[in-house]
Design an enzyme around this catalytic site. Sequence first.
Site, PDB file in Angstrom:
ATOM      1  N   SER A 115      -4.657   0.307   3.266  1.00  0.00           N
ATOM      2  CA  SER A 115      -3.895   1.018   2.236  1.00  0.00           C
ATOM      3  C   SER A 115      -2.618   1.632   2.784  1.00  0.00           C
ATOM      4  O   SER A 115      -2.524   1.982   3.962  1.00  0.00           O
ATOM      5  CB  SER A 115      -4.759   2.119   1.625  1.00  0.00           C
ATOM      6  OG  SER A 115      -5.218   3.006   2.629  1.00  0.00           O
ATOM      7  N   GLN A 117      -0.862   4.787   3.223  1.00  0.00           N
ATOM      8  CA  GLN A 117      -1.561   6.062   3.350  1.00  0.00           C
ATOM      9  C   GLN A 117      -0.792   7.021   4.235  1.00  0.00           C
ATOM     10  O   GLN A 117       0.172   6.664   4.908  1.00  0.00           O
ATOM     11  CB  GLN A 117      -2.941   5.826   3.951  1.00  0.00           C
ATOM     12  CG  GLN A 117      -2.904   5.183   5.336  1.00  0.00           C
ATOM     13  CD  GLN A 117      -4.280   4.867   5.881  1.00  0.00           C
ATOM     14  OE1 GLN A 117      -4.780   5.574   6.752  1.00  0.00           O
ATOM     15  NE2 GLN A 117      -4.892   3.793   5.360  1.00  0.00           N
ATOM     16  N   HIS A 119      -1.892  10.967   6.495  1.00  0.00           N
ATOM     17  CA  HIS A 119      -2.948  11.919   6.836  1.00  0.00           C
ATOM     18  C   HIS A 119      -2.391  13.338   6.743  1.00  0.00           C
ATOM     19  O   HIS A 119      -1.301  13.617   7.246  1.00  0.00           O
ATOM     20  CB  HIS A 119      -3.471  11.644   8.239  1.00  0.00           C
ATOM     21  CG  HIS A 119      -3.928  10.229   8.430  1.00  0.00           C
ATOM     22  ND1 HIS A 119      -4.919   9.660   7.668  1.00  0.00           N
ATOM     23  CD2 HIS A 119      -3.508   9.260   9.282  1.00  0.00           C
ATOM     24  CE1 HIS A 119      -5.106   8.411   8.040  1.00  0.00           C
ATOM     25  NE2 HIS A 119      -4.256   8.136   9.022  1.00  0.00           N
ATOM     26  N   LYS A 142      -4.951  14.891  11.091  1.00  0.00           N
ATOM     27  CA  LYS A 142      -5.301  13.609  11.693  1.00  0.00           C
ATOM     28  C   LYS A 142      -4.081  12.866  12.226  1.00  0.00           C
ATOM     29  O   LYS A 142      -3.771  11.763  11.788  1.00  0.00           O
ATOM     30  CB  LYS A 142      -6.041  12.731  10.679  1.00  0.00           C
ATOM     31  CG  LYS A 142      -6.693  11.482  11.289  1.00  0.00           C
ATOM     32  CD  LYS A 142      -7.251  10.600  10.184  1.00  0.00           C
ATOM     33  CE  LYS A 142      -7.785   9.303  10.740  1.00  0.00           C
ATOM     34  NZ  LYS A 142      -8.205   8.355   9.689  1.00  0.00           N
ATOM     35  N   GLU A 144      -2.493  10.374  14.835  1.00  0.00           N
ATOM     36  CA  GLU A 144      -3.212   9.260  15.449  1.00  0.00           C
ATOM     37  C   GLU A 144      -2.281   8.357  16.235  1.00  0.00           C
ATOM     38  O   GLU A 144      -1.048   8.426  16.114  1.00  0.00           O
ATOM     39  CB  GLU A 144      -3.957   8.449  14.384  1.00  0.00           C
ATOM     40  CG  GLU A 144      -3.055   7.763  13.374  1.00  0.00           C
ATOM     41  CD  GLU A 144      -3.849   7.119  12.231  1.00  0.00           C
ATOM     42  OE1 GLU A 144      -4.976   7.568  11.944  1.00  0.00           O
ATOM     43  OE2 GLU A 144      -3.327   6.167  11.624  1.00  0.00           O
ATOM     44  N   HIS A 282       2.085   5.023   6.405  1.00  0.00           N
ATOM     45  CA  HIS A 282       1.850   3.847   7.225  1.00  0.00           C
ATOM     46  C   HIS A 282       0.795   2.970   6.566  1.00  0.00           C
ATOM     47  O   HIS A 282       0.061   3.409   5.668  1.00  0.00           O
ATOM     48  CB  HIS A 282       1.397   4.236   8.637  1.00  0.00           C
ATOM     49  CG  HIS A 282       0.143   5.062   8.681  1.00  0.00           C
ATOM     50  ND1 HIS A 282       0.127   6.409   8.364  1.00  0.00           N
ATOM     51  CD2 HIS A 282      -1.142   4.731   8.972  1.00  0.00           C
ATOM     52  CE1 HIS A 282      -1.101   6.874   8.477  1.00  0.00           C
ATOM     53  NE2 HIS A 282      -1.893   5.869   8.837  1.00  0.00           N
ATOM     54  N   ARG A 301      -4.328   8.040  -0.033  1.00  0.00           N
ATOM     55  CA  ARG A 301      -3.905   6.664  -0.289  1.00  0.00           C
ATOM     56  C   ARG A 301      -3.057   6.561  -1.551  1.00  0.00           C
ATOM     57  O   ARG A 301      -3.202   7.363  -2.466  1.00  0.00           O
ATOM     58  CB  ARG A 301      -5.120   5.747  -0.430  1.00  0.00           C
ATOM     59  CG  ARG A 301      -6.061   5.742   0.771  1.00  0.00           C
ATOM     60  CD  ARG A 301      -7.267   4.865   0.522  1.00  0.00           C
ATOM     61  NE  ARG A 301      -8.193   4.884   1.656  1.00  0.00           N
ATOM     62  CZ  ARG A 301      -9.172   5.760   1.785  1.00  0.00           C
ATOM     63  NH1 ARG A 301      -9.352   6.692   0.856  1.00  0.00           N
ATOM     64  NH2 ARG A 301      -9.963   5.715   2.834  1.00  0.00           N
ATOM     65  N   LYS A 307      -9.557   1.586  -3.357  1.00  0.00           N
ATOM     66  CA  LYS A 307     -10.166   2.908  -3.223  1.00  0.00           C
ATOM     67  C   LYS A 307      -9.378   3.962  -4.005  1.00  0.00           C
ATOM     68  O   LYS A 307      -8.325   3.690  -4.578  1.00  0.00           O
ATOM     69  CB  LYS A 307     -10.249   3.298  -1.738  1.00  0.00           C
ATOM     70  CG  LYS A 307     -11.158   2.406  -0.912  1.00  0.00           C
ATOM     71  CD  LYS A 307     -11.222   2.874   0.527  1.00  0.00           C
ATOM     72  CE  LYS A 307     -12.138   2.018   1.375  1.00  0.00           C
ATOM     73  NZ  LYS A 307     -12.195   2.465   2.785  1.00  0.00           N
TER      74      LYS A 307
END
Length: 459
Positions: A115, A117, A119, A142, A144, A282, A301, A307
């Site tokens: 997706s 998305q 964070h 989050k 990453e 991203h 998302r 989802k």
Amino acid sequence: MVMEINRKYDGDLVRLKCAVQNYDWGRTGHESLVARLLLRNSIDEIEESKHYAEFWMGTHASGPSFLVDDKGIGNVSLKSWISKNPEVLGDTVVDKWGVDLPFMFKVLSVARALSIQAHPDKELAGFLRMLKPNVYKDANHKPEMVLALTEFEALCGFITFEELELVLENVPEIKEVVGVAYAYQVLPLNEQDKGAKEMQFIQSIFIKLMSSESDVISAVVSKLITRLNMEKKTRQLTSKESLALKLEEQHPSDIGVIASFLFNHVKLKPGEALYIASNEPHAYLSGDCVECMANSDNVVRAGLTPKNRDVKILCAMLTYKQGSPQILKGVPLNAYTTRYNPPFEEFEVERCILNQGASVVFPPVPGPSIFLIHSGQGSMYTSASMSSSPSSLLSPSSSLSPSSSSASSPSSTSSSEDMVCGGDVFFAPANTEVHVSTESELHLYRAGVNHLMFSKLST
């Protein structure tokens, strides 16, 4: 090695049984690296029709790791064991993050686009946790980083204003959705306010696009795909145009097909890494990677997914920074090992490739580590530090160094030796020296707390 929940750490590496996530974007059967790692780590058989997307190593409640005893049984979670033995984290980690791992470690096998998305940062994560606890499972941020194991593709961050102008010129379907007048009403006026206006410009385009009705998007995506299929008969499509065709096959009539033109298309080679801060858009597209992040599973998302979508939240939370993301090549620590340091305190990743017959020592550090054996065969044992001071742990000599000797230092106690191969995962507590030697070429990855955080505390 029988592990009890109330047993104190005895100097051995702690073997882990890890979790899998079977998302539909993952590779299937033996084609999935995740599945092949799991076959050694925790399952007896691979189902060829099943999607094996993510291999989780850590303490998050959605996919916890378990300690493995002499019989290969994992009944005690790593999180429970850590809570009974907080010294394995080191004082600095406990003081800063409490009695839990501050990071989560993963392997991803991506067959089709994830997706679009972002964070949330800590403030937003706390709010979302209270607002929708069934969707947002924790209150942590989050940030990453992904480190490519194969060629790896992603969309990450917004393109520059100059690139956006070309997109609006060459992809008329975007202007059809947002309106020509609207598209240009916030163009930069002068150099003084250029930066702010350019950010406002792409923000307005993105929000208008993402907020459009589904029937409008479906019609425009259809028009875009028809045009590109016609034009590829007479000219070579750009990489973005080819990507749009691919995304539409995977996610028909999805807003993400058009929105992809607004993002940087990043292609990583094996050994290259990409880090993503909170509130940055991203979407991972294809390939295998190791991934490390703060200990969270919060995802907002807005496209390329069946989802739950929180379009308004995602549009409001983004920073709308523009320009190509930084690609990390890593810093060599010795002939075998490279370290990747994102600008986040919770984690770093090291990549170690040992030639047949070679050996290396991972010196003690003030925080915990997780070791993943990616491929090959060898052996590992530890030396638990008995008298190391924080200053000695942070000295230049504490960087990884090749070693032809397996002898322990005078201030350490040696543990039993573990034979290892691809799929094995180990937890190494703070202040533990780890020795690795090989029977064949061996690839391993270590995740741990960013060493720069400890350096800051020592100055």
